[in-house]
Design a protein around this motif. Structure first.
Motif, PDB file in Angstrom:
ATOM      1  N   ALA A 204       0.832  -1.207   0.000  1.00  0.00           N
ATOM      2  CA  ALA A 204       0.000   0.000   0.000  1.00  0.00           C
ATOM      3  C   ALA A 204       0.863   1.253   0.000  1.00  0.00           C
ATOM      4  N   VAL A 205       0.349   2.307  -0.608  1.00  0.00           N
ATOM      5  CA  VAL A 205       0.998   3.610  -0.565  1.00  0.00           C
ATOM      6  C   VAL A 205       0.584   4.293   0.733  1.00  0.00           C
ATOM      7  N   LEU A 206       1.574   4.760   1.504  1.00  0.00           N
ATOM      8  CA  LEU A 206       1.311   5.347   2.816  1.00  0.00           C
ATOM      9  C   LEU A 206       2.103   6.642   2.951  1.00  0.00           C
ATOM     10  N   MET A 207       1.439   7.678   3.433  1.00  0.00           N
ATOM     11  CA  MET A 207       2.062   8.975   3.667  1.00  0.00           C
ATOM     12  C   MET A 207       1.627   9.474   5.039  1.00  0.00           C
ATOM     13  N   THR A 208       2.318  10.500   5.542  1.00  0.00           N
ATOM     14  CA  THR A 208       1.819  11.171   6.738  1.00  0.00           C
ATOM     15  C   THR A 208       2.160  12.649   6.681  1.00  0.00           C
ATOM     16  N   ALA A 222      13.033  11.785  13.295  1.00  0.00           N
ATOM     17  CA  ALA A 222      11.773  11.164  12.885  1.00  0.00           C
ATOM     18  C   ALA A 222      11.912  10.443  11.549  1.00  0.00           C
ATOM     19  N   LEU A 223      12.588  11.058  10.597  1.00  0.00           N
ATOM     20  CA  LEU A 223      12.770  10.406   9.296  1.00  0.00           C
ATOM     21  C   LEU A 223      13.547   9.104   9.433  1.00  0.00           C
ATOM     22  N   ARG A 224      14.523   9.076  10.339  1.00  0.00           N
ATOM     23  CA  ARG A 224      15.230   7.815  10.588  1.00  0.00           C
ATOM     24  C   ARG A 224      14.306   6.794  11.238  1.00  0.00           C
ATOM     25  N   ALA A 225      13.525   7.227  12.226  1.00  0.00           N
ATOM     26  CA  ALA A 225      12.659   6.297  12.945  1.00  0.00           C
ATOM     27  C   ALA A 225      11.539   5.754  12.067  1.00  0.00           C
ATOM     28  N   LEU A 226      11.074   6.582  11.101  1.00  0.00           N
ATOM     29  CA  LEU A 226       9.962   6.183  10.239  1.00  0.00           C
ATOM     30  C   LEU A 226      10.430   5.461   8.974  1.00  0.00           C
ATOM     31  N   ALA A 227      11.720   5.416   8.731  1.00  0.00           N
ATOM     32  CA  ALA A 227      12.240   4.803   7.502  1.00  0.00           C
ATOM     33  C   ALA A 227      11.763   3.372   7.277  1.00  0.00           C
ATOM     34  N   PRO A 228      11.645   2.521   8.324  1.00  0.00           N
ATOM     35  CA  PRO A 228      11.210   1.140   8.080  1.00  0.00           C
ATOM     36  C   PRO A 228       9.802   1.028   7.490  1.00  0.00           C
ATOM     37  N   TYR A 229       9.009   2.092   7.590  1.00  0.00           N
ATOM     38  CA  TYR A 229       7.616   2.004   7.147  1.00  0.00           C
ATOM     39  C   TYR A 229       7.419   2.474   5.710  1.00  0.00           C
ATOM     40  N   GLU A 230       8.515   2.833   5.035  1.00  0.00           N
ATOM     41  CA  GLU A 230       8.491   3.103   3.594  1.00  0.00           C
ATOM     42  C   GLU A 230       7.400   4.101   3.215  1.00  0.00           C
ATOM     43  N   LEU A 231       7.441   5.262   3.838  1.00  0.00           N
ATOM     44  CA  LEU A 231       6.475   6.303   3.501  1.00  0.00           C
ATOM     45  C   LEU A 231       6.737   6.838   2.096  1.00  0.00           C
ATOM     46  N   ARG A 232       5.655   7.109   1.378  1.00  0.00           N
ATOM     47  CA  ARG A 232       5.798   7.786   0.080  1.00  0.00           C
ATOM     48  C   ARG A 232       6.293   9.201   0.307  1.00  0.00           C
ATOM     49  N   TRP A 233       5.769   9.866   1.340  1.00  0.00           N
ATOM     50  CA  TRP A 233       6.297  11.163   1.711  1.00  0.00           C
ATOM     51  C   TRP A 233       5.992  11.476   3.168  1.00  0.00           C
TER      52      TRP A 233
END
Length: 384
Positions: A204-208, A222-233
């Motif tokens: 799925a495509v996921l953003m926040t 935060a960008l390091r901590a959220l990296a495993p979740y493969e955010l589109r942006w």
């Protein structure tokens, strides 16, 4: 790139009607806990209705064009700008956005490159493009691009659910059941985003959107901590939102940075793109300068290799305008659709699902249900 569309100049503007309506909605919240967004943010639990500040522009032929200004809780200020400044300025001028826009942008530049006056200019520009497309006998998307398609895919834009992983997963599941396969959150913690990713699935495509939550160090962490979740942006990670230098450093290290909703006009948005501050540019039609402003940003994105995915938290004509822009100029982008439940719908695209098909109605194709509009009208006035 020649950005002029072929259309006649058009008759003069004879009347501008302002309409401010408020459409109640439910976000389906099961709990009302602590929030990390403020009360002025439209994703907060303090919002239970969405306002639309619309303009209905009539030209000398009797044709009517619609536009919408960004507003929410700043709508009284935008209304004043429309009533006393921007609507009187356009009266008597040709109903041609390419004739009016340079004059209006110059006339009002001292009042700010974003904010209520520019929101008012954006609404009038959109209405003039609606009229131009009607004169051409074509949907706006085909005036912009004769090869435009008809189908626009959408992503679900969820409100803020208090960083509660259980609630976030629950509402992602609700959106999945409604047919969505792409989701934007308004959460900022790894726990909440991780719960969304687990529910949504790896494909799925996921953003926040974190609404300018951090300074550079906080955003970097935060960008390091959220990296495993493969955010589109990750949308608007820092305050102020136009700190291009900080965003460029973050985007250079991590990628995934998006912004643009609060850019200072087209020039401000393009400067962020040139600086490498954004991987995804997100201008808003009701803020950036209407259809004219959006076309310029989209052209710059094509030149600079920056994806453009418009911001769209509207329920009135700006929703139609954004859908027409995507169908005409951004066929690979998805339309942001607020994931809300509406007891009544203002028009056909209001409350749209995961995919919409645009019809062949000339112009924006915006036709409000007049009874629903009257039921939820807060104020109206005519400038002539």
């Amino acid at each position: 790139m020649d950005q002029r569309a072929d259309h006649p100049a058009g008759p003069a503007v004879t009347q501008v009607e302002l309409l401010r309506a408020a459409m109640p909605f439910s976000a389906g919240r099961r709990v009302r806990g602590e929030e990390t967004v403020d009360e002025y943010n439209a994703s907060s639990q303090s919002f239970t209705r969405m306002e639309a500040l619309m303009v209905r522009v009539t030209d000398a032929s009797g044709a009517v064009g619609w536009g919408e200004a960004f507003g929410h809780r700043v709508n009284p200020a935008t209304w004043a700008a429309l009533e006393h400044l921007v609507a009187p300025f356009v009266l008597g001028r040709p109903a041609d956005p390419e004739a009016v826009r340079p004059d209006s942008e110059y006339a009002f530049h001292a009042f700010g490159r974003t904010g209520p006056v520019h929101y008012a200019v954006s609404a009038l520009d959109t209405a003039l493009w609606d009229l131009a497309a009607q004169r051409a006998g074509a949907p706006l998307r085909r005036l912009l691009n004769p090869q435009a398609g008809d189908v626009v895919d959408c992503y679900a834009s969820l409100v803020h659910y208090g960083e509660d992983p259980t609630e976030v997963a629950h509402h992602v599941a609700r959106a999945q059941q409604a047919g969505y396969r792409a989701f934007k959150l308004h959460e900022s913690t790894p726990e909440a985003v991780g719960a969304a990713r687990e529910q949504a699935g790896a494909e799925a495509v996921l953003m926040t959107d974190v609404n300018c939550r951090w300074d550079e160090a906080g955003a970097d962490a935060a960008l390091r901590a959220l990296a495993p979740y493969e955010l589109r942006w990750l949308e608007e990670p820092v305050f102020p939102p136009d700190d291009a230098a900080t965003m460029a450093r973050l985007n250079g290290r991590h990628g995934r940075v998006s912004a643009g909703e609060n850019a200072s006009g087209v020039a401000g948005m393009v400067e962020q793109m040139r600086a490498g501050a954004v991987e995804v540019a997100q201008p808003s039609v009701g803020k950036i300068g209407g259809i004219s402003g959006m076309r310029e940003v989209i052209a710059a994105g094509a030149e600079l290799g920056v994806d453009v995915v418009p911001h769209n938290f509207y329920c009135g004509p700006a929703l139609n305008a954004t859908a027409q822009l995507l169908a005409g100029l951004l066929p690979d982008a998805q339309l942001e659709v607020p994931f809300l439940q509406w007891p009544q719908r203002l028009h056909a695209l209001h409350g749209a699902g995961p995919s919409i098909t645009l019809d062949e109605t000339p112009g924006l194709g915006f036709a409000p249900d007049e009874q629903v509009l009257q039921d939820h009208l807060l104020a109206s006035t005519v400038i002539a």
